[in-house]
Scaffold this motif. Structure first.
Motif, short mmCIF file in Angstrom:
data_model
loop_
_atom_site.label_atom_id
_atom_site.label_comp_id
_atom_site.label_asym_id
_atom_site.label_seq_id
_atom_site.Cartn_x
_atom_site.Cartn_y
_atom_site.Cartn_z
N CYS A 1 45.27 39.68 39.98
CA CYS A 1 45.15 38.84 41.18
C CYS A 1 43.82 38.09 41.07
N ALA A 2 43.91 36.79 40.81
CA ALA A 2 42.71 35.97 40.57
C ALA A 2 41.78 36.02 41.78
N ILE A 3 40.47 36.03 41.51
CA ILE A 3 39.49 36.20 42.58
C ILE A 3 39.56 35.04 43.60
N ASP A 4 39.90 33.84 43.14
CA ASP A 4 40.05 32.71 44.09
C ASP A 4 41.15 33.00 45.10
N LEU A 5 42.24 33.63 44.62
CA LEU A 5 43.33 33.98 45.53
C LEU A 5 42.85 34.98 46.57
N GLY A 6 42.06 35.98 46.11
CA GLY A 6 41.54 37.00 47.02
C GLY A 6 40.67 36.38 48.10
N VAL A 7 39.79 35.47 47.69
CA VAL A 7 38.89 34.82 48.66
C VAL A 7 39.73 34.03 49.68
N SER A 8 40.75 33.33 49.17
CA SER A 8 41.54 32.49 50.09
C SER A 8 42.40 33.35 51.03
N VAL A 9 42.93 34.48 50.53
CA VAL A 9 43.72 35.35 51.42
C VAL A 9 42.82 35.93 52.52
N LEU A 10 41.60 36.33 52.14
CA LEU A 10 40.70 36.87 53.17
C LEU A 10 40.26 35.79 54.16
N ASP A 11 40.21 34.55 53.72
CA ASP A 11 39.99 33.43 54.67
C ASP A 11 41.06 33.44 55.75
N HIS A 12 42.31 33.61 55.30
CA HIS A 12 43.44 33.64 56.24
C HIS A 12 43.32 34.82 57.21
N VAL A 13 42.92 35.98 56.66
CA VAL A 13 42.80 37.18 57.51
C VAL A 13 41.71 36.94 58.56
N ARG A 14 40.60 36.37 58.12
CA ARG A 14 39.48 36.13 59.06
C ARG A 14 39.88 35.12 60.13
N HIS A 15 40.64 34.12 59.71
CA HIS A 15 41.11 33.10 60.65
C HIS A 15 42.02 33.75 61.70
N LEU A 16 42.93 34.61 61.22
CA LEU A 16 43.86 35.29 62.13
C LEU A 16 43.09 36.18 63.11
N ARG B 1 28.28 31.71 36.82
CA ARG B 1 27.03 31.49 36.06
C ARG B 1 27.23 31.93 34.61
N GLN B 2 27.91 33.05 34.42
CA GLN B 2 28.15 33.51 33.04
C GLN B 2 29.01 32.52 32.27
N LYS B 3 29.99 31.93 32.97
CA LYS B 3 30.85 30.94 32.29
C LYS B 3 30.03 29.72 31.86
N ARG B 4 29.14 29.30 32.77
CA ARG B 4 28.32 28.12 32.47
C ARG B 4 27.46 28.34 31.24
N THR B 5 27.00 29.59 31.09
CA THR B 5 26.11 29.86 29.94
C THR B 5 26.89 30.39 28.74
N GLY B 6 28.21 30.36 28.84
CA GLY B 6 29.05 30.77 27.71
C GLY B 6 29.04 32.27 27.48
N ASN B 7 28.73 33.05 28.52
CA ASN B 7 28.62 34.51 28.33
C ASN B 7 29.74 35.29 29.00
N SER B 8 30.82 34.62 29.40
CA SER B 8 31.86 35.36 30.11
C SER B 8 32.99 35.75 29.18
N ARG B 9 33.51 36.96 29.41
CA ARG B 9 34.63 37.42 28.59
C ARG B 9 35.97 36.97 29.18
N TRP B 10 35.93 36.47 30.43
CA TRP B 10 37.19 36.12 31.10
C TRP B 10 37.13 34.70 31.64
N ASP B 11 38.24 34.00 31.49
CA ASP B 11 38.29 32.64 32.03
C ASP B 11 38.53 32.73 33.55
N ILE B 12 39.48 33.59 33.92
CA ILE B 12 39.79 33.78 35.35
C ILE B 12 39.47 35.23 35.69
N LEU B 13 38.70 35.43 36.74
CA LEU B 13 38.26 36.78 37.11
C LEU B 13 39.25 37.43 38.07
#
Ligand SMILES: NC(=O)c1ccc[n+]([C@@H]2O[C@H](COP(=O)([O-])OP(=O)(O)OC[C@H]3O[C@@H](n4cnc5c(N)ncnc54)[C@H](OP(=O)(O)O)[C@@H]3O)[C@@H](O)[C@H]2O)c1
Length: 345
Positions: free
Chosen positions: A262-277, A304-316
């Protein structure tokens, strides 16, 4: 499924004698498996039509299960002309809204002559379900069912999701019949379309916060010298909830690749919905606010890790929210090996 008080949608929807033609739009981490399970179940008038923004995913599905089970649609419009039931599983509200607006445009250009059931299985805000329901009520034989799902992609693959449905009873019956190979349980929340998305958000918020608490406990276990593994093993004994087991395993073993989770962007957006509700209903949920901050902190470290080329994952993955607690505790955000035993007696 127990009947609610809805009126029958259309007489032909009650006719269960012939299998329905099925279309599926959205073949991401969840949709791919859900579509595959329906396509191979023999419940649809095979083959089902599949469609995805990245066409390669639709082609991969057809390669996997064969053209006797699925065919790539030439366009999303073809789903509407050729299918009786159209399922969608898409990333965000914005995407769902755009896709359904496009569907409505196509329908208004060529009015359907037979009943069509649209079933959205994405996690959306309840008010969007109401908007789509209203939009489709303008077409006499079109119906909308909200059917969000619980469970990670692995559960989708195994046909073990929990599905919540709201909308017209007879349309839900048709959709539920097709969804049997997708889920272990289907829960009917009645005719009020916003109920299923609402319950989905309430429980998603709770699960995500439980995972945040688990992340804190694993981090404290690490710092104490007892070890995160010992904490995880005991949690599995005393609270063997599937979500804690799956997320705990990802946190312990650094399985933070969001492409199959479950991509972290999805998690943030779902919790946006919960907070709105919660705000809309004057029902404060402070733990949700804290959990969203954990996700955002993990996301910003990852970016930040992606920007510096130090991330092991494209999508967290969402389980990476443990990074927020690790950093607060003076540990490396994503790399457990650096601090497997912190304190020795
Ligand atoms: N992952 C989970 O654990 C989980 C569990 C329960 C429910 N859900 C819900 O299921 C839904 C899908 O989640 P997922 O994890 O499968 O996400 P995902 O892997 O990111 O897939 C998202 C889908 O939406 C499509 N999409 C994204 N942007 C689009 C656009 N602008 N136009 C058209 N299509 C677009 C993607 O197409 P491409 O392939 O071209 O990118 C893909 O088919 C979400 O609502 C999520 O909340 C997820």
């Amino acid at each position: 499924m127990q009947p609610s008080n809805d009126q029958p949608a259309h007489p032909s929807l009650l006719d269960s004698s012939c299998p329905l033609k099925v279309g599926w739009y959205g073949l991401g981490a969840m949709g791919y498996f859900m579509a595959r399970n329906i396509a191979t179940s023999g419940r649809a008038a095979s083959p089902i039509l599949v469609c995805n923004r990245t066409v390669a995913k639709a082609e991969r599905l057809v390669d996997e299960i064969g053209t006797s089970n699925a065919i790539v649609a030439s366009s999303s419009a073809q789903l509407l002309t050729d299918c009786d039931v159209i399922f969608t599983n898409l990333a965000t509200d914005e995407v769902v809204q755009r896709v359904y607006n496009d569907f409505a445009k196509t329908l208004s250009q060529s009015l359907p002559t037979s009943p069509k059931i649209f079933v959205d299985t994405s996690t959306i805000r309840p008010s969007l379900a109401v908007e789509i329901d209203k939009l489709f009520s303008g077409f006499s034989c079109c119906h909308f069912v909200a059917a969000p799902v619980f469970g990670p992609p692995a559960a989708a693959g195994a046909g073990q999701l929990t599905i919540i449905m709201s909308g017209d009873y007879n349309c839900k019956r048709k959709a539920a019949h097709l969804l049997i190979p997708v889920g272990k349980k289907i829960i009917d929340l009645g005719g009020n379309i916003e109920r299923a998305p609402m319950l989905k958000l309430i429980c998603n918020g709770m699960l995500m916060s439980a995972n945040d608490l688990l992340a804190e406990a694993l981090t404290l276990g690490e710092k104490s010298g007892i070890g995160a593994q010992a904490v995880y093993s005991l949690v599995k004994e005393i609270m063997p909830a599937p979500s804690l087991i799956i997320y705990g395993d990802r946190m312990l073993n650094e399985r933070f690749d969001g492409t199959g989770g479950c991509a972290i962007d999805l998690g943030v957006s779902v919790l946006d919905h919960v907070r709105h509700l919660a705000a809309e209903l004057n029902c404060p949920m402070p733990t949700i606010d804290i959990t969203q901050q954990s996700l955002i902190t993990a996301r910003s470290i990852h970016e930040r890790q992606k920007r510096t080329g130090n991330s092991r994952w494209d999508i967290l993955d969402c389980s990476a929210l443990i990074a927020s607690h690790r950093v607060s505790a003076g540990l490396n955000p994503f790399d457990c090996d650096d601090h497997r035993v912190i304190r020795e007696d």
